[in-house]
Design an enzyme around this catalytic site. Structure first.
Site, PDB file in Angstrom:
ATOM      1  N   GLY A  16      21.001   8.978 -46.940  1.00  0.00           N
ATOM      2  CA  GLY A  16      19.694   9.442 -47.409  1.00  0.00           C
ATOM      3  C   GLY A  16      19.737   9.824 -48.878  1.00  0.00           C
ATOM      4  O   GLY A  16      19.357  10.925 -49.242  1.00  0.00           O
ATOM      5  N   GLY A  20      14.855  13.269 -52.459  1.00  0.00           N
ATOM      6  CA  GLY A  20      15.147  14.655 -52.084  1.00  0.00           C
ATOM      7  C   GLY A  20      16.533  15.136 -52.470  1.00  0.00           C
ATOM      8  O   GLY A  20      17.058  14.829 -53.557  1.00  0.00           O
ATOM      9  N   GLY A  22      19.493  14.457 -51.198  1.00  0.00           N
ATOM     10  CA  GLY A  22      20.542  13.426 -51.253  1.00  0.00           C
ATOM     11  C   GLY A  22      20.576  12.737 -52.607  1.00  0.00           C
ATOM     12  O   GLY A  22      21.644  12.509 -53.180  1.00  0.00           O
ATOM     13  N   SER A 145      20.820  23.484 -41.858  1.00  0.00           N
ATOM     14  CA  SER A 145      19.649  24.228 -42.360  1.00  0.00           C
ATOM     15  C   SER A 145      19.768  25.659 -41.869  1.00  0.00           C
ATOM     16  O   SER A 145      20.409  25.926 -40.841  1.00  0.00           O
ATOM     17  CB  SER A 145      18.378  23.598 -41.797  1.00  0.00           C
ATOM     18  N   TYR A 170      14.118  20.560 -33.922  1.00  0.00           N
ATOM     19  CA  TYR A 170      14.745  20.605 -35.248  1.00  0.00           C
ATOM     20  C   TYR A 170      15.835  21.679 -35.294  1.00  0.00           C
ATOM     21  O   TYR A 170      16.963  21.423 -35.737  1.00  0.00           O
ATOM     22  CB  TYR A 170      13.690  20.874 -36.326  1.00  0.00           C
TER      23      TYR A 170
HETATM   24  N1  LIG Z   1      13.927  20.258 -47.910  1.00  0.00           N
HETATM   25  C1  LIG Z   1      14.260  21.421 -47.345  1.00  0.00           C
HETATM   26  O1  LIG Z   1      13.628  22.480 -47.612  1.00  0.00           O
HETATM   27  C2  LIG Z   1      15.420  21.495 -46.405  1.00  0.00           C
HETATM   28  C3  LIG Z   1      15.814  22.772 -45.915  1.00  0.00           C
HETATM   29  C4  LIG Z   1      16.882  22.855 -45.041  1.00  0.00           C
HETATM   30  C5  LIG Z   1      17.568  21.707 -44.681  1.00  0.00           C
HETATM   31  N2  LIG Z   1      17.170  20.487 -45.146  1.00  0.00           N
HETATM   32  C6  LIG Z   1      17.927  19.283 -44.742  1.00  0.00           C
HETATM   33  O2  LIG Z   1      18.264  18.543 -45.901  1.00  0.00           O
HETATM   34  C7  LIG Z   1      18.442  17.168 -45.550  1.00  0.00           C
HETATM   35  C8  LIG Z   1      17.739  16.296 -46.572  1.00  0.00           C
HETATM   36  O3  LIG Z   1      16.369  16.615 -46.542  1.00  0.00           O
HETATM   37  P1  LIG Z   1      15.352  16.338 -47.747  1.00  0.00           P
HETATM   38  O4  LIG Z   1      14.514  17.557 -47.810  1.00  0.00           O
HETATM   39  O5  LIG Z   1      16.051  15.878 -48.957  1.00  0.00           O
HETATM   40  O6  LIG Z   1      14.468  15.175 -47.083  1.00  0.00           O
HETATM   41  P2  LIG Z   1      13.717  13.897 -47.684  1.00  0.00           P
HETATM   42  O7  LIG Z   1      13.192  14.153 -49.049  1.00  0.00           O
HETATM   43  O8  LIG Z   1      12.745  13.515 -46.607  1.00  0.00           O
HETATM   44  O9  LIG Z   1      14.874  12.801 -47.792  1.00  0.00           O
HETATM   45  C9  LIG Z   1      15.391  12.237 -46.638  1.00  0.00           C
HETATM   46  C10 LIG Z   1      16.336  11.093 -46.980  1.00  0.00           C
HETATM   47  O10 LIG Z   1      16.764  10.543 -45.731  1.00  0.00           O
HETATM   48  C11 LIG Z   1      16.429   9.172 -45.664  1.00  0.00           C
HETATM   49  N3  LIG Z   1      16.014   8.875 -44.289  1.00  0.00           N
HETATM   50  C12 LIG Z   1      15.004   9.439 -43.596  1.00  0.00           C
HETATM   51  N4  LIG Z   1      14.939   8.899 -42.366  1.00  0.00           N
HETATM   52  C13 LIG Z   1      15.936   7.990 -42.284  1.00  0.00           C
HETATM   53  C14 LIG Z   1      16.380   7.117 -41.288  1.00  0.00           C
HETATM   54  N5  LIG Z   1      15.776   7.011 -40.095  1.00  0.00           N
HETATM   55  N6  LIG Z   1      17.445   6.335 -41.544  1.00  0.00           N
HETATM   56  C15 LIG Z   1      18.053   6.375 -42.754  1.00  0.00           C
HETATM   57  N7  LIG Z   1      17.678   7.180 -43.742  1.00  0.00           N
HETATM   58  C16 LIG Z   1      16.625   7.973 -43.508  1.00  0.00           C
HETATM   59  C17 LIG Z   1      15.325   8.955 -46.666  1.00  0.00           C
HETATM   60  O11 LIG Z   1      15.435   7.640 -47.153  1.00  0.00           O
HETATM   61  P3  LIG Z   1      14.321   6.492 -46.974  1.00  0.00           P
HETATM   62  O12 LIG Z   1      13.000   7.162 -46.707  1.00  0.00           O
HETATM   63  O13 LIG Z   1      14.373   5.765 -48.293  1.00  0.00           O
HETATM   64  O14 LIG Z   1      14.830   5.668 -45.834  1.00  0.00           O
HETATM   65  C18 LIG Z   1      15.672   9.962 -47.748  1.00  0.00           C
HETATM   66  O15 LIG Z   1      16.651   9.411 -48.627  1.00  0.00           O
HETATM   67  C19 LIG Z   1      17.928  17.026 -44.111  1.00  0.00           C
HETATM   68  O16 LIG Z   1      19.046  16.980 -43.249  1.00  0.00           O
HETATM   69  C20 LIG Z   1      17.144  18.313 -43.873  1.00  0.00           C
HETATM   70  O17 LIG Z   1      17.162  18.691 -42.502  1.00  0.00           O
HETATM   71  C21 LIG Z   1      16.113  20.353 -46.005  1.00  0.00           C
END
Ligand SMILES: NC(=O)c1ccc[n+]([C@@H]2O[C@H](COP(=O)([O-])OP(=O)(O)OC[C@H]3O[C@@H](n4cnc5c(N)ncnc54)[C@H](OP(=O)(O)O)[C@@H]3O)[C@@H](O)[C@H]2O)c1
Length: 296
Positions: A16, A20, A22, A145, A170
């Site tokens: 990912g 975001g 990643g 998280s 979640y």
């Molecule tokens: N944002 C927050 O506040 C927060 C807080 C606590 C924990 N987290 C954790 O942080 C991690 C990253 O979250 P983020 O906030 O950066 O999310 P994000 O912006 O939605 O990014 C998600 C990434 O995962 C990829 N992805 C999504 N579904 C996928 C699938 N089915 N197969 C392959 N790739 C997939 C997306 O790529 P494509 O769409 O290009 O495929 C994108 O690169 C997650 O595990 C989340 O639970 C986030």
């Protein structure tokens, strides 16, 4: 002042990495000199992200892997491609995750949140484990998280068949990330490969964008969220810092080791979750340390 670690000569795979946290982690680690592989579901989007990461980091060594990680067949294909591309793998950053208010099923007939957030990193890690061990010292970093602290593993209804709630699913999946990490660390003792999990902090990303029901909540919280670069600080730290060299089986938040949910310290529950996960992805668990891939 702490010197920026050098990652020159190291290879990092980030699931990912197209957006975001990643993507920001990819920029940070590529800036330190690492070769970085990112994954995403859509090739043009992933290639565009890779070009931007290469430009932002002034490091052209950014590779693209395409896979929908909610599908076990695609995770297996991804692992084959990664093993073919990378003779050594120093860091695996399990970052992909999502939230769904309504219950969705994957191509494998599994509930989406559990399949993508927990089973995908479980399977990918196991498929890459021999390469990571051969590359030791190596690190496996899994983005959990703070929601793990509200999680409960419902061993009788892991897929929410009887009752589904997006937040319960979640929270359970993020607790599973921590329990997986602790059991993995136990299994990897003596290999030189460490396993850590983390909370990135509330970060402004596309997280939950696939679920319109979260729109208003996200809009209200947006002003209080970190930038992706700040959200990526703890994953980058765990992937690269000499300060956490050899640290394993720990949960971090804000670059500090923190206590995770009490139930994550139940080693019998962690082993039970490992075995159930292995059954669900078709891996044979070979005690004490290694997981063998079932043929066929
Ligand atoms: N944002 C927050 O506040 C927060 C807080 C606590 C924990 N987290 C954790 O942080 C991690 C990253 O979250 P983020 O906030 O950066 O999310 P994000 O912006 O939605 O990014 C998600 C990434 O995962 C990829 N992805 C999504 N579904 C996928 C699938 N089915 N197969 C392959 N790739 C997939 C997306 O790529 P494509 O769409 O290009 O495929 C994108 O690169 C997650 O595990 C989340 O639970 C986030």
């Amino acid at each position: 002042m702490i010197a920026t670690p050098s990652m020159t000569g190291k290879t990092v795979l980030i699931t990912g990495g197209t957006g975001g946290i990643g993507r920001a982690a990819a920029v940070g680690l590529a800036t330190m000199g690492a070769r970085v592989g990112i994954t995403g579901r859509d090739r043009p989007r992933a290639e565009e992200a890779a070009a931007a990461i290469a430009s932002d980091s002034s490091n052209p060594a950014v590779d693209v892997f395409v896979a929908d990680m909610s599908s076990q067949a695609e995770v297996r294909r991804l692992a084959v491609e990664v093993l073919a591309a990378y003779p050594r793998l120093d860091v695996l950053l399990n970052n992909v995750g999502g939230f769904w208010a309504h219950r969705h099923m994957t191509a494998d007939g599994l509930e989406q949140t559990f399949a993508l957030n927990h089973l995908a990193p479980f399977l990918l890690t196991n498929l890459l484990l021999d390469r990571l061990i051969a590359s030791a010292p190596a690190r496996i970093v899994t983005v959990s998280s703070g929601a793990q602290s509200m999680g409960k593993i419902d061993f009788d209804d892991l897929m929410g068949e009887r009752k589904y709630s997006g937040s319960d699913a979640y929270n359970q999946s993020k607790l599973a990330n921590v329990m997986f990490t602790y059991e993995l660390a136990r299994r990897l003792e003596g290999t030189g490969v460490t396993a850590t999990a983390l909370h990135p902090g509330l970060t402004s990303t596309a997280f939950s964008a696939e679920d319109p029901s979260m729109g208003l909540l996200v809009k209200l919280l947006r002003p209080f969220m970190k930038s992706p670069a700040r959200g990526a600080e703890t994953p980058i730290y765990l992937a690269s810092s000499s300060q956490v060299e050899g640290i394993t089986g720990e949960y971090f938040s804000g670059r500090k080791a923190k206590k995770s949910h009490e139930s994550s310290y139940d080693t019998a529950a962690n082993a039970r979750l490992w075995q159930l996960s292995a059954d669900l992805v078709g891996l044979q668990v070979a005690p004490p340390m290694r997981t063998a891939i079932r043929s066929g």
